[in-house]
Design a protein around this motif. Structure first.
Motif, PDB file in Angstrom:
ATOM      1  N   TYR A 398      -4.750   0.153   3.899  1.00  0.00           N
ATOM      2  CA  TYR A 398      -5.340   0.094   2.558  1.00  0.00           C
ATOM      3  C   TYR A 398      -4.537  -0.808   1.605  1.00  0.00           C
ATOM      4  O   TYR A 398      -4.962  -1.046   0.479  1.00  0.00           O
ATOM      5  CB  TYR A 398      -5.427   1.503   1.953  1.00  0.00           C
ATOM      6  CG  TYR A 398      -6.330   2.427   2.734  1.00  0.00           C
ATOM      7  CD1 TYR A 398      -7.701   2.457   2.492  1.00  0.00           C
ATOM      8  CD2 TYR A 398      -5.817   3.268   3.721  1.00  0.00           C
ATOM      9  CE1 TYR A 398      -8.530   3.300   3.211  1.00  0.00           C
ATOM     10  CE2 TYR A 398      -6.647   4.109   4.444  1.00  0.00           C
ATOM     11  CZ  TYR A 398      -8.002   4.120   4.193  1.00  0.00           C
ATOM     12  OH  TYR A 398      -8.815   4.952   4.902  1.00  0.00           O
ATOM     13  N   LYS A 399      -3.372  -1.297   2.047  1.00  0.00           N
ATOM     14  CA  LYS A 399      -2.499  -2.048   1.143  1.00  0.00           C
ATOM     15  C   LYS A 399      -3.136  -3.352   0.659  1.00  0.00           C
ATOM     16  O   LYS A 399      -3.021  -3.724  -0.509  1.00  0.00           O
ATOM     17  CB  LYS A 399      -1.163  -2.351   1.834  1.00  0.00           C
ATOM     18  CG  LYS A 399      -0.192  -1.170   1.834  1.00  0.00           C
ATOM     19  CD  LYS A 399       1.153  -1.575   2.434  1.00  0.00           C
ATOM     20  CE  LYS A 399       2.148  -0.436   2.300  1.00  0.00           C
ATOM     21  NZ  LYS A 399       3.461  -0.784   2.902  1.00  0.00           N
ATOM     22  N   GLY A 400      -3.808  -4.052   1.559  1.00  0.00           N
ATOM     23  CA  GLY A 400      -4.428  -5.328   1.181  1.00  0.00           C
ATOM     24  C   GLY A 400      -5.448  -5.151   0.081  1.00  0.00           C
ATOM     25  O   GLY A 400      -5.458  -5.892  -0.921  1.00  0.00           O
ATOM     26  N   ARG A 401      -6.326  -4.131   0.240  1.00  0.00           N
ATOM     27  CA  ARG A 401      -7.340  -3.873  -0.775  1.00  0.00           C
ATOM     28  C   ARG A 401      -6.693  -3.430  -2.095  1.00  0.00           C
ATOM     29  O   ARG A 401      -7.163  -3.782  -3.173  1.00  0.00           O
ATOM     30  CB  ARG A 401      -8.312  -2.799  -0.255  1.00  0.00           C
ATOM     31  CG  ARG A 401      -9.514  -2.538  -1.135  1.00  0.00           C
ATOM     32  CD  ARG A 401     -10.355  -3.794  -1.393  1.00  0.00           C
ATOM     33  NE  ARG A 401     -10.774  -4.432  -0.179  1.00  0.00           N
ATOM     34  CZ  ARG A 401     -11.862  -4.109   0.503  1.00  0.00           C
ATOM     35  NH1 ARG A 401     -12.637  -3.135   0.088  1.00  0.00           N
ATOM     36  NH2 ARG A 401     -12.176  -4.787   1.600  1.00  0.00           N
ATOM     37  N   ALA A 402      -5.598  -2.665  -1.998  1.00  0.00           N
ATOM     38  CA  ALA A 402      -4.901  -2.212  -3.197  1.00  0.00           C
ATOM     39  C   ALA A 402      -4.343  -3.396  -3.988  1.00  0.00           C
ATOM     40  O   ALA A 402      -4.418  -3.436  -5.221  1.00  0.00           O
ATOM     41  CB  ALA A 402      -3.777  -1.249  -2.821  1.00  0.00           C
ATOM     42  N   GLU A 403      -3.780  -4.360  -3.254  1.00  0.00           N
ATOM     43  CA  GLU A 403      -3.222  -5.546  -3.923  1.00  0.00           C
ATOM     44  C   GLU A 403      -4.318  -6.350  -4.617  1.00  0.00           C
ATOM     45  O   GLU A 403      -4.124  -6.867  -5.730  1.00  0.00           O
ATOM     46  CB  GLU A 403      -2.476  -6.414  -2.909  1.00  0.00           C
ATOM     47  CG  GLU A 403      -1.153  -5.785  -2.472  1.00  0.00           C
ATOM     48  CD  GLU A 403      -0.528  -6.491  -1.274  1.00  0.00           C
ATOM     49  OE1 GLU A 403      -1.175  -7.411  -0.715  1.00  0.00           O
ATOM     50  OE2 GLU A 403       0.593  -6.126  -0.887  1.00  0.00           O
TER      51      GLU A 403
END
Length: 473
Positions: A398-403
């Motif tokens: 989920y980190k990419g979408r969070a960024e």
């Protein structure tokens, strides 16, 4: 285990106690086991949760472990749930002693019980009504009974089983050993003991020893019509893992469980009018965590032992101190802490004070929670969920979408939106429950009896209703 060994218990039962996690005897076990092992008749005043099943179960197993064939030990209980519970504990205690206990109760197919009886259990744990049915059909004969135990005798009396109990006792040999356990000692129980027990020893566990010290006890003063909304707010604030809510009547249990479901809570109710299959199903779901809230009457919850109950809600104040102790004893078990909260309408405050006097424990007043408190409670839960995910570290995908989101929006706004999605806002769906009449404080009638003295022939006993129909067990 050394303290158990001192009581003269065999190695096979010591091994079972070790497997079951027992470390040392409870007060009732320490007092009752030596007397019962010596073959003495005994009257024990103790509530559920004091360890009384092992207090009578260990001597019983020791007495029948070298016997076979016909029934050697009989235990009478007021409800089917308690019969099942007691039989399960006896089978754990007797697992290395080759002792088998069979529960016999109404609501189960009688043919199935007849088949199980052919396996010659040394012990039967029975409700009085179903045991009488088997005796009348000649499926069970009690002529070889060495030891008979009356468990929760006062509750059996309240349910109208006194005539059946007397008939059953008369069918057993006079040489038998008899143990009677009861939370209270009304006159009818004293008369029963004087009539059927031989110079019994009397052991008692005082109230201060049975109010579970690990249970925090609170009360909320609230009108009856507001109880349900307050309960919902408390559930939102406290978020119990497993909870039991006690209602005074079957109608109350039905209405309360349906109202909770209407507002989105995972709840089911149990009471005496449900079929045994339905009750078993609900209890299985509760034990497995499929439902979070069990709504129950006192009788339906007798003998109920479910690990992990974190909260008890007395939606209706209990009838007496003994019922109160029994209810709150469903939580705070096996070294875990628990919380018990009692709803009290203003006219019941004297009744609450009476319970405090009997239990020798102060019940702390809690302010009525508001809708804002409930919302804050749910927000706190949402924060805990987020922090738990961070702690577990299982969110890399989920980190990419969070960024990407952080490049588009403020970080505080994003976290606020996440908390809003995770927070269950209080449900205010209109619900109306039938109001219950308030309870009044009653005078204490349970004075310690003198069991060393038998009544003379000229002394009166209260009459029993010989025409009373047998209740369904």
């Amino acid at each position: 285990m050394e303290k158990f060994k001192v009581l003269g218990i065999s190695d096979e039962i010591i091994r079972s106690l070790n497997d079951m996690g027992f470390e040392e005897p409870t007060p009732i076990q320490e007092q009752a086991i030596p007397e019962a092992m010596a073959g003495n008749d005994l009257v024990g005043q103790a509530q559920t949760g004091t360890g009384k099943t092992a207090a009578f179960g260990i001597p019983l197993i020791e007495k029948v472990r070298h016997t076979g064939g016909r029934i050697q030990g009989v235990i009478l209980t007021p409800t089917r749930e308690l019969a099942i519970q007691v039989a399960e504990e006896l089978n754990k205690l007797g697992q290395y002693a080759n002792v088998f206990a069979l529960p016999i109760y109404g609501g189960q197919e009688i043919g199935r019980q007849i088949k199980a009886l052919r396996k010659n259990p040394q012990i039967i744990v029975a409700t009085p009504g179903r045991l009488m049915d088997h005796m009348e059909r000649r499926n069970i004969r009690l002529g070889d009974t060495k030891i008979l135990i009356l468990d929760e005798a006062d509750e059996m009396l309240n349910m109208g089983f006194i005539d059946d109990i007397e008939k059953i006792l008369k069918e057993t040999p006079e040489s038998r050993q008899t143990l009677l356990f009861s939370a209270t000692m009304p006159r009818a129980i004293q008369n029963l003991s004087q009539k059927f027990l031989k110079n019994p020893t009397f052991v008692s566990i005082k109230a201060k020893e049975v109010t579970v010290p690990l249970v925090e006890q609170f009360y909320v003063e609230v009108p009856d019509r507001q109880k349900f909304d307050v309960l919902c707010r408390l559930l939102d604030i406290q978020a119990p893992e497993l909870a039991i809510a006690f209602g005074r009547t079957k109608r109350r249990v039905d209405e309360l469980s349906e109202a909770l479901k209407k507002r989105g809570y995972s709840a089911e109710g149990i009471h005496g009018d449900l079929t045994q299959a339905k009750r078993d199903s609900v209890l299985r779901q509760f034990r497995d965590g499929v439902i979070d809230i069990l709504v129950a009457t006192d009788v339906a919850a007798r003998g109920l032992d479910v690990s992990g109950v974190t909260h008890v809600y007395n939606f209706d104040i209990p009838q007496d101190a003994e019922s109160y102790v029994h209810r709150i004893g469903r939580t705070g078990r096996a070294g875990n802490t628990g919380a018990a909260l009692t709803f009290v309408i203003p006219r019941e405050l004297d009744h609450l004070r009476s319970i405090e006097r009997h239990t020798k424990r102060k019940i702390v007043r809690m302010p009525v929670p508001s809708l804002t408190d409930a919302l804050e409670g749910q927000q706190k839960l949402a924060v805990e969920k987020l922090l738990r995910v961070i702690e577990e570290g299982n969110y890399d995908e989920y980190k990419g979408r969070a960024e990407e989101l952080l490049n588009q929006s403020d970080s505080v706004a994003l976290v606020s939106a996440a908390l809003k999605l995770l927070t269950k806002e209080p449900d205010t769906t209109p619900v109306k429950l039938t109001e219950e009449a308030p309870l009044r404080a009653r005078r204490d009638r349970n004075r310690p009896p003198q069991f060393n003295r038998r009544k003379g022939p000229g002394e009166n006993r209260p009459p029993f209703n010989k025409n009373r129909s047998r209740p369904h067990a």
